[in-house]
Design a protein around this motif. Structure first.
Motif, short mmCIF file in Angstrom:
data_model
loop_
_atom_site.label_atom_id
_atom_site.label_comp_id
_atom_site.label_asym_id
_atom_site.label_seq_id
_atom_site.Cartn_x
_atom_site.Cartn_y
_atom_site.Cartn_z
N MET A 66 13.31 21.92 -31.12
CA MET A 66 14.20 21.54 -30.27
C MET A 66 15.27 22.03 -30.24
SD MET A 66 15.45 17.88 -31.91
CE MET A 66 15.32 17.85 -33.61
N PHE A 67 16.02 22.24 -29.07
CA PHE A 67 17.15 23.09 -28.62
C PHE A 67 18.16 22.00 -28.10
CE2 PHE A 67 14.01 26.40 -29.16
CZ PHE A 67 14.90 27.45 -29.64
N PHE A 68 19.57 22.14 -28.44
CA PHE A 68 20.50 21.56 -27.55
C PHE A 68 21.70 22.25 -28.07
CE2 PHE A 68 19.56 19.45 -31.68
CZ PHE A 68 20.99 19.25 -32.58
N LYS A 69 22.80 21.92 -27.47
CA LYS A 69 24.10 22.46 -27.71
C LYS A 69 25.29 21.64 -28.18
CE LYS A 69 23.88 25.97 -24.05
NZ LYS A 69 24.17 26.54 -22.68
N ASP A 70 26.09 22.19 -28.97
CA ASP A 70 27.27 21.42 -29.30
C ASP A 70 28.36 21.43 -28.23
OD1 ASP A 70 28.97 23.80 -29.50
OD2 ASP A 70 28.75 24.03 -31.60
N PRO A 71 29.59 20.52 -28.61
CA PRO A 71 30.40 20.47 -27.74
C PRO A 71 30.89 21.64 -27.13
CG PRO A 71 30.55 18.78 -29.12
CD PRO A 71 29.74 19.73 -29.63
N SER A 72 30.97 22.85 -27.91
CA SER A 72 31.76 24.01 -27.48
C SER A 72 30.74 24.89 -26.80
CB SER A 72 32.23 24.55 -28.60
OG SER A 72 33.59 24.06 -28.87
N GLY A 73 29.45 24.50 -26.66
CA GLY A 73 28.40 25.31 -26.13
C GLY A 73 27.42 26.11 -26.89
#
Length: 141
Positions: A117-124
């Motif tokens: 799975m892939f996702f981003k933190d709040p800074s991208g």
């Protein structure tokens, strides 16, 4: 496979407090040392340091196509145990994480079968978490 040593990774974030909350409360990482401009985390046994910086220009890369999905480049993450992946993915869903690539299984029934799975933190910053059905196939061809 030899004993794995912890890695050290330092990444830029544009809002230290927002990212501190994300890594601590959303991902469940234990906070270590910190200063006014950086914070250490125990990132699944590895040392991750968030350094506050002004917003940097975004990379223009669209990523790399894998299984018909656009995998973000660059990215980093951790290989979890198979049994832990599902509960971690569920916890992220409950925290309303927006996935770049939803959790799914690659190479089902084949060498290198893995959940990812892939996702981003709040800074991208893009993160990938994965788990191998058989950890001995981590580097299998």
């Amino acid at each position: 496979m030899s004993t794995i040593q912890p890695f050290h990774l330092a990444i830029p974030v544009h809002n230290l407090e927002e990212n501190r909350v994300f890594y601590r409360d959303t991902l469940g990482c234990e906070e270590g040392r910190s200063s006014e401009h950086w914070v250490d985390f125990d990132f699944f046994g590895h040392q991750l340091v968030l350094h506050e910086q002004e917003i940097q220009p975004k990379l223009t890369s669209k990523g790399n196509p894998v299984d018909g999905k656009d995998v973000p480049i660059p990215h980093f993450g951790v290989v979890l145990q198979w049994k832990d992946f599902e509960s971690f993915a569920q916890r992220l869903k409950e925290k309303n994480i927006t996935f770049i690539i939803e959790p799914y299984v690659r190479f089902k029934g084949k060498t290198g079968e893995q959940s990812t799975m892939f996702f981003k933190d709040p800074s991208g910053n893009a993160l990938e978490f994965k788990a191998f059905k058989d950890m001995n196939q981590l580097f299998a061809k």
